[in-house]
Design a protein around this motif. Sequence first.
Motif, mmCIF file in Angstrom:
data_model
loop_
_atom_site.group_PDB
_atom_site.id
_atom_site.type_symbol
_atom_site.label_atom_id
_atom_site.label_comp_id
_atom_site.label_asym_id
_atom_site.label_seq_id
_atom_site.Cartn_x
_atom_site.Cartn_y
_atom_site.Cartn_z
ATOM 1 N N SER A 1 50.264 84.554 46.164
ATOM 2 C CA SER A 1 50.363 85.693 46.589
ATOM 3 C C SER A 1 50.611 85.342 47.862
ATOM 4 O O SER A 1 50.753 86.483 48.767
ATOM 5 N N LEU A 2 49.073 85.452 48.541
ATOM 6 C CA LEU A 2 48.843 85.071 49.485
ATOM 7 C C LEU A 2 50.536 84.482 50.319
ATOM 8 O O LEU A 2 50.033 84.900 51.798
ATOM 9 N N MET A 3 51.006 83.855 49.692
ATOM 10 C CA MET A 3 51.996 82.947 51.125
ATOM 11 C C MET A 3 53.318 83.704 51.403
ATOM 12 O O MET A 3 53.939 84.033 51.797
ATOM 13 N N ASP A 4 53.698 84.200 49.705
ATOM 14 C CA ASP A 4 54.769 85.619 49.339
ATOM 15 C C ASP A 4 54.326 86.892 50.285
ATOM 16 O O ASP A 4 55.052 87.615 50.566
ATOM 17 N N ILE A 5 53.447 87.445 49.317
ATOM 18 C CA ILE A 5 53.010 89.055 49.951
ATOM 19 C C ILE A 5 51.745 89.510 50.985
ATOM 20 O O ILE A 5 51.620 90.135 51.533
ATOM 21 N N ASP B 1 47.135 80.832 44.567
ATOM 22 C CA ASP B 1 46.085 81.702 44.376
ATOM 23 C C ASP B 1 47.001 83.236 43.586
ATOM 24 O O ASP B 1 47.484 83.888 43.610
ATOM 25 N N GLU B 2 45.205 83.756 42.541
ATOM 26 C CA GLU B 2 45.829 84.988 41.726
ATOM 27 C C GLU B 2 45.649 86.054 43.334
ATOM 28 O O GLU B 2 46.886 86.891 43.847
ATOM 29 N N THR B 3 44.429 85.758 43.413
ATOM 30 C CA THR B 3 43.523 87.095 44.351
ATOM 31 C C THR B 3 42.751 86.604 45.473
ATOM 32 O O THR B 3 42.032 85.777 45.537
ATOM 33 N N ILE B 4 43.106 87.014 46.794
ATOM 34 C CA ILE B 4 42.671 86.696 47.736
ATOM 35 C C ILE B 4 42.290 87.995 48.896
ATOM 36 O O ILE B 4 43.023 88.345 48.813
#
Length: 368
Positions: free
Chosen positions: A211-215, A251-254
């Motif tokens: 998710s970090l890379m994307d959103i 990663d799911e949540t960071i």
Amino acid sequence: MNSRRDFLQKIAASAIALPLLPLAGWANSSNYEGPVLRVAIMGLGGYGTRVAEAMQACKKAKLVGVISGTPAKITDWQGRFSIPEKNCYNYENFDRIKDNKDIDVVYITTPNGLHHDQVIRVAAAGKHVICEKPMALNAKEGQEMIDACKKANVTLLVGYRMHFEPKTLEIIRMRKNDDFGKILFFQGLCGFKIGDPTQWRLNKQLAGGGSLMDIGIYAINGARYMVGEEPTWVTAQETKTDPVKFKDGVDETIQFQFGFPSGAVASCLSTYSMNNLDRFFLNGEKGFAELQPSTGYGPIKGRTSKGELTQPHVTHQTVQMEEMAGIILEGKQPIVPVNGEEALKDLKIIDAIYLAAKTGQKVDLKLT
Ligand code: NAD
């Protein structure tokens, strides 16, 4: 360069109906006679299609070519957008674009893991490049892309569409005008519940992470342009509820925090497992600004301590391409940079967030 009249004549001759787009007045003024940026899109997927459709309403940018590995998509786009056969390429032969005088820039909308090599190939072919976010998988790749574009003397821009969004720019103007006083805090919440477990966004090699890379990159980039400083340290924590869907390195949540030289701090959340997360909040000694939604395709909604933000909704990709045409063709300077160096800062921060999440340590950053 093609003129607007040339463009309109070709469209009329093709007898192909323009898709129904929100037609922003200024982007459709019919008497534009200036230079037009001739664009080829590489990667005819969801976002490439959105950019192509939005560009129909541009006066300074025009879709003239495609690069795709799927012949059926090329044929479809040729029909929809009047693209001549000579401007169609695949992933094996697109280096030949160097001999095509009718294409100025290639807009890369492929999965993240392909950007590095593709940008370097386009630069070597002597064409300007617009690359989607994240520009690369890490800062090392990003630096190599910047170097390749410098060496080839071509411009490298990154698809930071929010840098041209009117309500976002109004908050930046107000912050610079000291309307919020000394900035103390930024919060960025970015997330959605991701579906299909087989998509490239959940493949470490193609996505570079999760998710970090994307959103989450929207919160990283947003923290910088909302606060108006570069972070000097990062802390981060990763949590995972579904290790089958979100494999190692995805990663799911960071959650991550930044500190800025002025003493301001930021607290952000990036996730692939929650909906309704699209919010920016900026707090200062004299006032605040809030955007919700803050980075979706819009309409963006916002208010500040001085009242509602009333700037009109625009199609982000139309305005972005108009402005990028101005940058490439006329040397125009955007209010918030959209060049490779700007994207490299985000990549350095992403590297630092992953390191901080892995080690549990505070990571120092030097971006200026
Ligand atoms: P997508 O899956 O819809 O499209 C990707 C395209 O790349 C497809 O046409 C696919 O066929 C092609 N492709 C070429 N080689 C491939 C390969 N080896 N594996 C998989 N696909 C391959 O994805 P998308 O949503 O269009 O995202 C593309 C890029 O655009 C990403 O970098 C993404 O982060 C970015 N993006 C940006 C925004 C924005 O608002 N700026 C929004 C969405 C996506």
